[in-house]
Design a protein around this motif. Sequence first.
Motif, PDB file in Angstrom:
ATOM      1  N   HIS A   1      -4.097   0.171   9.193  1.00 14.72           N
ATOM      2  CA  HIS A   1      -3.306  -1.045   8.943  1.00 14.72           C
ATOM      3  C   HIS A   1      -3.355  -1.784  10.275  1.00 14.72           C
TER       4      HIS A   1
ATOM      5  N   HIS B   1      -0.622  -6.027   4.433  1.00 15.26           N
ATOM      6  CA  HIS B   1      -1.554  -4.923   4.679  1.00 15.26           C
ATOM      7  C   HIS B   1      -2.988  -5.434   4.767  1.00 15.26           C
TER       8      HIS B   1
ATOM      9  N   CYS C   1       0.243   4.001   3.017  1.00 16.51           N
ATOM     10  CA  CYS C   1      -0.018   3.512   4.374  1.00 16.51           C
ATOM     11  C   CYS C   1       1.218   3.728   5.248  1.00 16.51           C
TER      12      CYS C   1
ATOM     13  N   MET D   1       0.854  -1.200   0.000  1.00 11.90           N
ATOM     14  CA  MET D   1       0.000   0.000   0.000  1.00 11.90           C
ATOM     15  C   MET D   1       0.887   1.246   0.000  1.00 11.90           C
TER      16      MET D   1
ATOM     17  N   CYS E   1       2.858   0.441   6.412  1.00  9.93           N
ATOM     18  CA  CYS E   1       3.573  -0.204   5.303  1.00  9.93           C
ATOM     19  C   CYS E   1       4.902   0.513   5.055  1.00  9.93           C
TER      20      CYS E   1
HETATM   21 ZN    ZN Z   1      -0.341  -0.886   5.358  1.00  8.30          ZN
END
Ligand code: ZN
Length: 113
Positions: free
Chosen positions: A97, A46, A4, A1, A7
């Motif tokens: 997340h 994710h 994010c 992602m 992430c």
């Molecule tokens: Zn993520």
Amino acid sequence: MLDCLFCKIIQRSISAKLVFEDNDAVAFEDINPQAPTHVLVVPKKHVSSLAETTDADVVLLGRLQRTAAALAAKLGLSSGFRVVANNGRGAGQTVEHLHYHLLGGREMKWPPG
Ligand code: ZN
Ligand code: 5GP
């Protein structure tokens, strides 16, 4: 992602104080700790929230909880600790997340706010 935050931490494009990593998960210190120990246990995959998990994630979810328990022992939280997953805005989820908060090092009240 691409967009994010967690992430990006997993990919090391944003820095964090990592305390654990394996094939499935990372754990790092929360930037705004709510207890003397406040670590986030985060799957590398994710998934936006607990509500978005499926039966295919059962093993992963178990691993995340075992990781939290093992970290609690490693970090010396022998008198007690709390593992929390905020799900949705109304429950205080701000990062979409999946993550478990591992909190300890102080007396915990119930019910939480
Ligand atoms: Zn993520
Ligand atoms: P939530 O509110 O979604 O349950 O938890 C998100 C957590 O991520 C919060 O406790 C917040 O302090 C933490 N957090 C937000 N941004 C960052 C960051 O850039 N680095 C770290 N280490 N933690 C963060």
